[in-house]
Scaffold this active site. Sequence first.
Site, PDB file in Angstrom:
ATOM      1  N   GLY A 190      35.372  35.511  33.981  1.00  0.00           N
ATOM      2  CA  GLY A 190      36.569  34.829  34.459  1.00  0.00           C
ATOM      3  C   GLY A 190      37.110  35.438  35.741  1.00  0.00           C
ATOM      4  O   GLY A 190      37.165  34.781  36.784  1.00  0.00           O
ATOM      5  N   ASP A 191      37.514  36.712  35.691  1.00  0.00           N
ATOM      6  CA  ASP A 191      38.035  37.361  36.897  1.00  0.00           C
ATOM      7  C   ASP A 191      37.297  38.665  37.164  1.00  0.00           C
ATOM      8  O   ASP A 191      37.868  39.631  37.648  1.00  0.00           O
ATOM      9  CB  ASP A 191      39.545  37.595  36.766  1.00  0.00           C
ATOM     10  CG  ASP A 191      39.888  38.458  35.555  1.00  0.00           C
ATOM     11  OD1 ASP A 191      38.974  38.710  34.726  1.00  0.00           O
ATOM     12  OD2 ASP A 191      41.048  38.885  35.426  1.00  0.00           O
ATOM     13  N   GLU A 192      36.001  38.638  36.818  1.00  0.00           N
ATOM     14  CA  GLU A 192      35.160  39.831  37.011  1.00  0.00           C
ATOM     15  C   GLU A 192      34.091  39.549  38.056  1.00  0.00           C
ATOM     16  O   GLU A 192      33.461  38.499  38.027  1.00  0.00           O
ATOM     17  CB  GLU A 192      34.424  40.175  35.713  1.00  0.00           C
ATOM     18  CG  GLU A 192      35.197  40.970  34.713  1.00  0.00           C
ATOM     19  CD  GLU A 192      34.313  41.202  33.501  1.00  0.00           C
ATOM     20  OE1 GLU A 192      33.304  41.930  33.636  1.00  0.00           O
ATOM     21  OE2 GLU A 192      34.607  40.620  32.454  1.00  0.00           O
ATOM     22  N   LEU A 219      39.884  41.838  38.427  1.00  0.00           N
ATOM     23  CA  LEU A 219      41.212  41.576  38.987  1.00  0.00           C
ATOM     24  C   LEU A 219      42.307  42.067  38.037  1.00  0.00           C
ATOM     25  O   LEU A 219      42.187  41.931  36.823  1.00  0.00           O
ATOM     26  CB  LEU A 219      41.402  40.075  39.248  1.00  0.00           C
ATOM     27  CG  LEU A 219      40.507  39.452  40.323  1.00  0.00           C
ATOM     28  CD1 LEU A 219      40.952  38.013  40.613  1.00  0.00           C
ATOM     29  CD2 LEU A 219      40.518  40.276  41.598  1.00  0.00           C
TER      30      LEU A 219
END
Lengths: 196, 343
Positions: free
Chosen positions: B246-248, B205
């Site tokens: 986390g945002d992967e 993201l």
Amino acid sequence: MHGLFNRAIQTFLRDTYGVAAWDAIAARAGIAADGFETMLLYDDAATEAVLAAASRHLSRAREELLEDLGNYLVSHPGLVRLRRLLRFGGVSYADFLHSLDELPARARLAVRDLDLPELELTEAGEGRFTLVSRGAFPGCGHVAVGVLRAMADDYGALVLLEHEGVDAGGEERIAIQLLDSRFAAARPFALVAAGG
Amino acid sequence: MDGTAAAPPALALAPAALGRLMPMHLVLDAGGAIRGAGPTIARILPADAVPGRSFFELFDIRRPRRVASVADLGETTGQRLHLQLAAPPHTPMRGLAVPLDCGGVLLNLSFGITVAEAVRRHDLTGSDFAATDLTVEFLYLVEANSAVLDELHDLTARLQSARMAAEEQAMTDTLTGLRNRRAMDSALARSAGSGRPFALMHVDLDWFKQVNDTFGHAAGDHVLQEVALILLQETRQGDTVARVGGDEFVVILPGVTRPAQVERIARRILSRLAQPIRWNGRDCRVSASIGYSLSVDYPQAEPDRLLSDADLALYASKHAGRGQITAYRPPDGRSAGPGAAGA
């Protein structure tokens, strides 16, 4: 205590008093609401905790609960297998009473680590018997009274049963009077279960 | 007889006493006619069998062979006989014959290992067996065994479903419900091991940190859940969608061999992410950078290699200004170059 016994207490409480009552008793006893598995072994303290919690929650004496448990074990439709296994003890109620001496050995044939109380029957004549129960756990004689009462119904026999208390050595005495061994029609019993 | 007290007396038993001891015995005369029978075998045989019918008419002797007369029976001397009812239900039995002074035989019968079936067919009860007979105990044991087995089956089933639930939990990212890193690793290993082609897409993201910093972690969590939903909606049923950091996110696309197939899916994801995600009346804006690798670009699909190459492609997308889709280009240049897609 063997899981079979603990599980029996659990299903008795749940079927008789409802799921909410069982959940409350389990919480009070400090055990998970799923309760016990039949084929595992548990610490005796867990059994005692459940019995004590049930007695307080339901405001019923431990002895009464144990006798009701004995009655439930034989007469509940969901437990027909136990009733059948007990019926193998004899063709009449008197025969059945005489088979009680070997009940622990019979139980161990089925489940090697299941310890039932040692039972000893003495016959005093005129249909009077005394059953002495030793061990397993305190109060197991009350379970025996419930079982004997329900089995009398099963055989169609008329009996008077009385738990005469515990002596200092932990032996429980049960007075049995067999008034009429053919009082009512016996529930049917086929040696080999239908479809078995 | 020499008159010593130790010699046992010859026995003469009344038929009723014999019947109590051996409820399944038959007394045959020298001609093979049934002269007497225990109460249980009498119930099993036809009503007119006792007395008078011929034993050899009512029973087939299977072993030993060539036993066709009472004299033959008398000579079997302690051997076990295998026989069965001649008429349906052909109940199998075993027997033992001893010769009698009168020229006939006394034959005792029992059910073999098929006793449970015989008891049901002939509707026998406990009192049909001698008090010393262990048939009832045998039936008790059969029934007790099957009760215990059923309990064990139930226990195994409960343990199995508990194990599956625990495994599922161990494979699931609790925040988004997507597969987790461990599940992605094993799905990737399975895909690589299967020999069938697949594409590996790495999604990271953009601007997620800003959402967290501006609106707080609850907003960030909400965004991750919405992104997870979009990824699931824009991929196919058999694809694996995992949150690996986390945002992967990593998406494994089995059967995909061409860049155009991956990029079509990637572009759909980017265009969905272009819409702001509402949280508590606010608009959270994120985008994503995507890099991917294709197993067909490698002589052998090695999970670590495809993963790190997809990662390289992802960083190329980040450098190219975010909201980009980049294919990993193998050294021989067969793969497609970066394909830009507006966020």
